[in-house]
Motif scaffolding. Structure first.
Motif: not given
Length: 274
Positions: A86-88, A122-123, A142-147, A153-158
């Motif tokens: 994710g960082t890269w 562009r998407w 739609m913009f929220a569905f990105s890496f 969001a997964a980080l907040f879940a953890m």
């Protein structure tokens, strides 16, 4: 998740600042710019709220992902490769965004305002020309569905699971959305104001802001790259995510004020007969 503080108040403050910072993402700026400009001539009253509506749609997906992931993540830990990859990906996108926005500044004619450049815009295709509040919110969703957004969001879940379950995860998601809403909402209002003016102030302010966004994108990418390659510096930066996030917001806000000040200083000379 090593960058998140264990103290509840510090965690909430950090997530709020991350939301503010996320709202100033170049992709957000570029898409809100396009939505606002299109509606400025079609539905002027909606134009000023495009940033807020975009952010509400975006934030709703973040909250849903955080809650869903927290319900499914009992006893599950994110693999180490997820953070590094994710960082890269983030570094690559930040460099591209920085270079593209610098190019936009120098390619714009003197009489034109600079439009921020994004990669995700562009998407959305024809969805970037919607004139309904629900459609604007859908573009944000739609913009929220990105890496990068899904990983946050997964980080907040953890963090929420460690704090007690899905309700803390939802609270962190809503806190993130609030910060993003303030940034995106202010951006939509600012763009609609620049469109209404279309004068020297608007042109100069747009250039200063575009340069600030480009510079921050490149600096954040450089900082992330150095932390990846220098463990000692990475250790020094541990626990300073809140400070760096607030610094980014302060630079953008200062750039906005600087752009307005420079423009006002040049207005008499530009308006003088000659």
């Amino acid at each position: 998740m090593h960058d998140l503080p264990s103290d509840s108040l510090a965690l909430v403050l950090l997530v709020f600042v991350l939301g503010l910072k996320h709202g100033f993402d170049a992709d957000h700026l570029a898409t809100i710019d396009g939505l606002t400009r299109y509606n400025a001539s079609v539905r002027p009253r909606l134009a000023r709220f495009c940033g807020s509506l975009f952010s509400l749609g975006h934030g709703a997906v973040v909250v849903a992902i955080a809650v869903g992931a927290s319900l499914l993540s009992q006893g599950w830990a994110a693999p180490e490769w997820l953070e590094s990859s994710g960082t890269w990906i983030s570094i690559t996108f930040l460099i591209l965004l920085g270079v593209l926005n610098l190019r936009a500044v120098y390619a714009a004619a003197p009489h034109e305002m600079v439009h921020p450049v994004g990669l995700k815009g562009r998407w959305v295709g024809r969805f970037g020309r919607v004139t309904h509040p629900g459609g604007v919110a859908l573009v944000g969703a739609m913009f929220a569905f990105s890496f990068d957004t899904v990983s946050q969001a997964a980080l907040f879940a953890m963090a929420g699971v460690q704090a007690g379950g899905w309700m803390p995860s939802a609270g962190l998601g809503l806190t993130f959305m609030l910060g993003m809403l303030l940034a995106d909402g202010a951006n939509g209002l600012w763009i609609s104001t620049l469109i209404a003016r279309a004068d020297a102030t608007a042109r100069i302010a747009s250039r200063v802001m575009a340069l600030a966004v480009a510079g921050i994108s490149l600096l954040v990418a450089a900082w992330s790259l150095v932390r990846m390659l220098a463990p000692a510096l990475d250790a020094w930066g541990e626990g300073k995510a809140l400070f760096f996030g607030m610094a980014v917001i302060a630079v953008i806000f200062t750039s906005f004020l600087l752009g307005l000040r420079l423009a006002r200083g040049r207005e008499p000379a530009l308006e003088a007969p000659g």
